[in-house]
Design a protein around this motif. Sequence first.
Motif, PDB file in Angstrom:
ATOM      1  N   GLN A   2       0.849  -1.171   0.000  1.00 17.55           N
ATOM      2  CA  GLN A   2       0.000   0.000   0.000  1.00 17.55           C
ATOM      3  C   GLN A   2       0.890   1.229   0.000  1.00 17.55           C
ATOM      4  O   GLN A   2       2.033   1.166   0.457  1.00 17.55           O
ATOM      5  N   ASN A   3       0.381   2.313  -0.523  1.00 12.83           N
ATOM      6  CA  ASN A   3       1.116   3.573  -0.513  1.00 12.83           C
ATOM      7  C   ASN A   3       1.165   4.126   0.900  1.00 12.83           C
ATOM      8  O   ASN A   3       0.303   3.846   1.721  1.00 12.83           O
ATOM      9  N   GLY A   4       2.189   4.936   1.149  1.00  8.74           N
ATOM     10  CA  GLY A   4       2.323   5.551   2.466  1.00  8.74           C
ATOM     11  C   GLY A   4       3.299   4.783   3.327  1.00  8.74           C
ATOM     12  O   GLY A   4       3.952   3.852   2.878  1.00  8.74           O
ATOM     13  N   GLY A   5       3.390   5.160   4.570  1.00 10.15           N
ATOM     14  CA  GLY A   5       4.374   4.560   5.453  1.00 10.15           C
ATOM     15  C   GLY A   5       3.798   3.778   6.613  1.00 10.15           C
ATOM     16  O   GLY A   5       4.485   3.568   7.607  1.00 10.15           O
ATOM     17  N   ASP A   6       2.549   3.328   6.515  1.00  9.82           N
ATOM     18  CA  ASP A   6       1.928   2.623   7.631  1.00  9.82           C
ATOM     19  C   ASP A   6       2.275   1.137   7.589  1.00  9.82           C
ATOM     20  O   ASP A   6       1.485   0.296   7.149  1.00  9.82           O
ATOM     21  N   ARG A  48      10.025 -11.194   4.622  1.00  5.17           N
ATOM     22  CA  ARG A  48      10.855 -10.218   3.907  1.00  5.17           C
ATOM     23  C   ARG A  48      10.014  -8.960   3.826  1.00  5.17           C
ATOM     24  O   ARG A  48       9.195  -8.789   2.929  1.00  5.17           O
ATOM     25  N   ALA A  49      10.185  -8.097   4.820  1.00  7.58           N
ATOM     26  CA  ALA A  49       9.442  -6.837   4.874  1.00  7.58           C
ATOM     27  C   ALA A  49      10.179  -5.837   3.996  1.00  7.58           C
ATOM     28  O   ALA A  49      11.372  -5.629   4.160  1.00  7.58           O
ATOM     29  N   SER A  50       9.472  -5.236   3.044  1.00  8.51           N
ATOM     30  CA  SER A  50      10.165  -4.328   2.130  1.00  8.51           C
ATOM     31  C   SER A  50       9.333  -3.095   1.825  1.00  8.51           C
ATOM     32  O   SER A  50       8.112  -3.092   2.010  1.00  8.51           O
ATOM     33  N   VAL A  51      10.024  -2.082   1.370  1.00  9.14           N
ATOM     34  CA  VAL A  51       9.387  -0.862   0.906  1.00  9.14           C
ATOM     35  C   VAL A  51       9.990  -0.491  -0.437  1.00  9.14           C
ATOM     36  O   VAL A  51      11.128  -0.828  -0.737  1.00  9.14           O
ATOM     37  N   HIS A  52       9.208   0.171  -1.260  1.00  6.03           N
ATOM     38  CA  HIS A  52       9.713   0.792  -2.474  1.00  6.03           C
ATOM     39  C   HIS A  52       9.957   2.243  -2.111  1.00  6.03           C
ATOM     40  O   HIS A  52       9.042   2.933  -1.657  1.00  6.03           O
ATOM     41  N   ILE A  53      11.187   2.702  -2.294  1.00  2.87           N
ATOM     42  CA  ILE A  53      11.557   4.042  -1.862  1.00  2.87           C
ATOM     43  C   ILE A  53      12.525   4.668  -2.856  1.00  2.87           C
ATOM     44  O   ILE A  53      13.399   3.987  -3.394  1.00  2.87           O
TER      45      ILE A  53
END
Length: 124
Positions: A2-6, A48-53
């Motif tokens: 999901q978008n955002g940082g939550d 595998r917790a990831s973010v697109h940044i």
Amino acid sequence: MQNGGDVGAVLSRLIKGVKAIEEKAPFARDERLGYLTFCPTNLGTTVRASVHIKLPNISAKPDFKEVCDGLKLQIRGIHGEHSDSAGGVYDISNKARLGLTEYEAVKQMYDGIKKLIELEKAAA
């Protein structure tokens, strides 16, 4: 995703989905190794917790990979393992999955990303 940082909302949704699946089809788990998966690098928690940044400033530096290694983070392109970054956007995740809890895996990613954001702002 999901978008955002939550990160907490994403993790809660994942846990709910995993519990629903496990009611119908239990996951294979070894007492010593953790959850058994098709990919040996995912033994343990399998998280595998990831973010697109987007990190245009620090990703251009020659020590970007070493900085991420020091934060226990793994860098991938947004199209998966062995892909390149698209427009300075990276998929960054926790490196370790074995020997830590699911919470610790997510926290490792969260803390590392927080530090990368600080470094990115300082480099701007």
